[in-house]
Design a protein around this motif. Sequence first.
Motif, PDB file in Angstrom:
ATOM      1  N   UNK A  14      -1.274 -83.493 -80.976  1.00 30.31           N
ATOM      2  CA  UNK A  14      -2.655 -83.080 -81.276  1.00 30.31           C
ATOM      3  C   UNK A  14      -3.626 -83.765 -80.310  1.00 30.31           C
ATOM      4  N   UNK A  15      -3.385 -85.084 -80.116  1.00 32.83           N
ATOM      5  CA  UNK A  15      -4.275 -85.824 -79.212  1.00 32.83           C
ATOM      6  C   UNK A  15      -4.195 -85.237 -77.804  1.00 32.83           C
ATOM      7  N   UNK A  16      -2.955 -84.944 -77.380  1.00 30.26           N
ATOM      8  CA  UNK A  16      -2.775 -84.374 -76.042  1.00 30.26           C
ATOM      9  C   UNK A  16      -3.468 -83.016 -75.954  1.00 30.26           C
ATOM     10  N   UNK A  17      -3.322 -82.239 -77.059  1.00 31.81           N
ATOM     11  CA  UNK A  17      -3.931 -80.901 -77.062  1.00 31.81           C
ATOM     12  C   UNK A  17      -5.457 -81.004 -76.998  1.00 31.81           C
ATOM     13  N   UNK A  18      -5.995 -81.962 -77.783  1.00 32.63           N
ATOM     14  CA  UNK A  18      -7.461 -82.145 -77.770  1.00 32.63           C
ATOM     15  C   UNK A  18      -7.942 -82.498 -76.365  1.00 32.63           C
ATOM     16  N   UNK A  19      -7.182 -83.373 -75.737  1.00 31.89           N
ATOM     17  CA  UNK A  19      -7.543 -83.806 -74.386  1.00 31.89           C
ATOM     18  C   UNK A  19      -7.485 -82.627 -73.416  1.00 31.89           C
ATOM     19  N   UNK A  20      -6.401 -81.851 -73.561  1.00 30.52           N
ATOM     20  CA  UNK A  20      -6.237 -80.720 -72.646  1.00 30.52           C
ATOM     21  C   UNK A  20      -7.370 -79.703 -72.833  1.00 30.52           C
ATOM     22  N   UNK A  21      -7.657 -79.418 -74.096  1.00 31.75           N
ATOM     23  CA  UNK A  21      -8.741 -78.459 -74.366  1.00 31.75           C
ATOM     24  C   UNK A  21     -10.060 -78.990 -73.805  1.00 31.75           C
ATOM     25  N   UNK A  22     -10.250 -80.281 -74.036  1.00 26.78           N
ATOM     26  CA  UNK A  22     -11.490 -80.882 -73.558  1.00 26.78           C
ATOM     27  C   UNK A  22     -11.608 -80.731 -72.045  1.00 26.78           C
ATOM     28  N   UNK A  23     -10.491 -80.983 -71.353  1.00 22.84           N
ATOM     29  CA  UNK A  23     -10.513 -80.861 -69.891  1.00 22.84           C
ATOM     30  C   UNK A  23     -10.725 -79.425 -69.450  1.00 22.84           C
ATOM     31  N   UNK A  24     -10.021 -78.507 -70.121  1.00 23.34           N
ATOM     32  CA  UNK A  24     -10.164 -77.101 -69.706  1.00 23.34           C
ATOM     33  C   UNK A  24     -11.561 -76.576 -69.987  1.00 23.34           C
ATOM     34  N   UNK A  25     -12.120 -76.999 -71.121  1.00 20.88           N
ATOM     35  CA  UNK A  25     -13.476 -76.533 -71.441  1.00 20.88           C
ATOM     36  C   UNK A  25     -14.516 -77.120 -70.481  1.00 20.88           C
ATOM     37  N   UNK A  26     -14.201 -78.318 -69.989  1.00 20.15           N
ATOM     38  CA  UNK A  26     -15.199 -78.985 -69.154  1.00 20.15           C
ATOM     39  C   UNK A  26     -15.390 -78.287 -67.802  1.00 20.15           C
ATOM     40  N   UNK A  27     -14.436 -77.418 -67.438  1.00 18.79           N
ATOM     41  CA  UNK A  27     -14.604 -76.717 -66.153  1.00 18.79           C
ATOM     42  C   UNK A  27     -15.355 -75.396 -66.326  1.00 18.79           C
ATOM     43  N   UNK A  28     -15.568 -74.990 -67.592  1.00 20.65           N
ATOM     44  CA  UNK A  28     -16.216 -73.674 -67.811  1.00 20.65           C
ATOM     45  C   UNK A  28     -17.717 -73.752 -67.583  1.00 20.65           C
ATOM     46  N   UNK A  29     -18.258 -72.653 -67.085  1.00 23.87           N
ATOM     47  CA  UNK A  29     -19.712 -72.616 -66.894  1.00 23.87           C
ATOM     48  C   UNK A  29     -20.360 -71.499 -67.715  1.00 23.87           C
ATOM     49  N   UNK A  30     -19.521 -70.658 -68.365  1.00 22.99           N
ATOM     50  CA  UNK A  30     -20.031 -69.527 -69.140  1.00 22.99           C
ATOM     51  C   UNK A  30     -19.654 -69.695 -70.605  1.00 22.99           C
ATOM     52  N   UNK A  31     -20.602 -69.666 -71.537  1.00 22.61           N
ATOM     53  CA  UNK A  31     -20.242 -69.800 -72.951  1.00 22.61           C
ATOM     54  C   UNK A  31     -19.227 -68.743 -73.388  1.00 22.61           C
TER      55      UNK A  31
END
Length: 445
Positions: A14-31
């Motif tokens: 779960x922690x790894x998944x949260x981190x991964x999601x956080x990283x992937x979301x951080x590259x997005x520029x469009x809601x």
Amino acid sequence: MFDAAQGIVRAERVAAALLEVSERLSTLTEPDDVPQTLVAAIRSATGASLAGVARWSAEGQHVWFAAFEGLTPDEQDALLALEPGPELGIVQGGLEGRSAVFVPPFDPDDIPVAFAEALRITAIAGAPIVVGERVWGFLVVATRDGDPSLVENGAELLRGFATITATAVGRTEAIGELERSHEALEAAVAERTFELTQVVEELSRANRAKAEFLASVSHELRTPLTSILGFIELIGETEMDEEQRSYLEVVERNANRLLSLVSDLLLVAEADDGRLRLDRRDLDLATLVRDSVESARAAAERKEITLTSSAEPAPLLGDPLRLAQVLDNLISNAIKYTPDRGRVVVTAWTHDDRAWVEVTDSGIGIPVADRQQIFERFYRVRGKNAASGAGLGLAITKTIVDAHGGTISLESELGAGTSFRVSLPLQELEAVAPGILGVEAASTR
Ligand code: ADP
């Protein structure tokens, strides 16, 4: 023991998944890119069969699914048709900021029971995504038989995802906002630039029209004036008594003044229009100085002003008539603004590849407040000492000096005198035709 070990493994996942999601979301520029990125990650982190991101429409007061995974096409259609509103407990709870897990038997007040049963859902968890003060949407996860249980920590897990998501959405919205204001700014700048260009064009058209008008009026005035002066000369040759002659002299003086004013106006119009053409020739500044001083001598004598000059030879490439006009203007001003029995000195020398001329008088001086504008057209110093004039002389002088690549400056002391200093670029000696300036000029370099 085994359960505890499994729990640790899941927590780690779960922690790894949260981190991964956080990283992937951080590259997005469009809601709008957020939901799809989320659902896959949530599904793999929770091990649930179904995951979706629903958006909350505050306007329509209902939920709509922006992304989901784990449904057949028919099931997707059924889900899209739902659009549940706050009448359902799961939606209302989310709007109030709560996450929750529901298990069978489902309460029709909480979730769409028919839909849940048709999908054979064993647990359904939801968490709101709150951006700032507003509910942006919901994370929804549902398990089927054989999926890991959501009951224990499903709500908590979703809250973690929802928090990360809210941050990402907030960030993408801020980026969008920034881009929009940037675009708005660019558009405003472009519009303003366009308007200014129009104004500049308008002004330059008006300016051209004014210059053309000045040029044609001056031209039209010059022809009859020249003719008048011709006839004055003819009349002068006839017999007349002293009184008549003195009248004729007044007429002649005024006609000449008018002619020189018209010529000045014509020059101003040409300069405005960018048509000021210089008839450049090799010349010697010292000769010009001598000629101008001699032609001013009579005026100086009328006021008993001592007019002296000293001039070093200085080879120039310039328009002799225009440069003579510069000297005439400065010398005649010096005489005009110096009281009787004063002194006017004209000096010319070379220094640092430039020729310098200075016209110094012991006259009334120029007030500090007027010095800035003295070279502007029609600018005249007001006051008891004001002599007649149109205020064009210094403007024209500066125009001519500028056109020759020169400079003009002044120093003055009120009541003590004024000194105008002009500098002009010296002619390169090798470019000077031999014989015109003579050896004397060469020896000054
Ligand atoms: P005009 O002499 O026709 O008024 P100019 O452009 O030649 O116009 O001069 C502008 C003003 O500068 C004059 O009105 C006068 O007040 C002032 N001025 C010019 N030369 C001198 C000078 N040598 N001493 C004092 N004042 C001067």
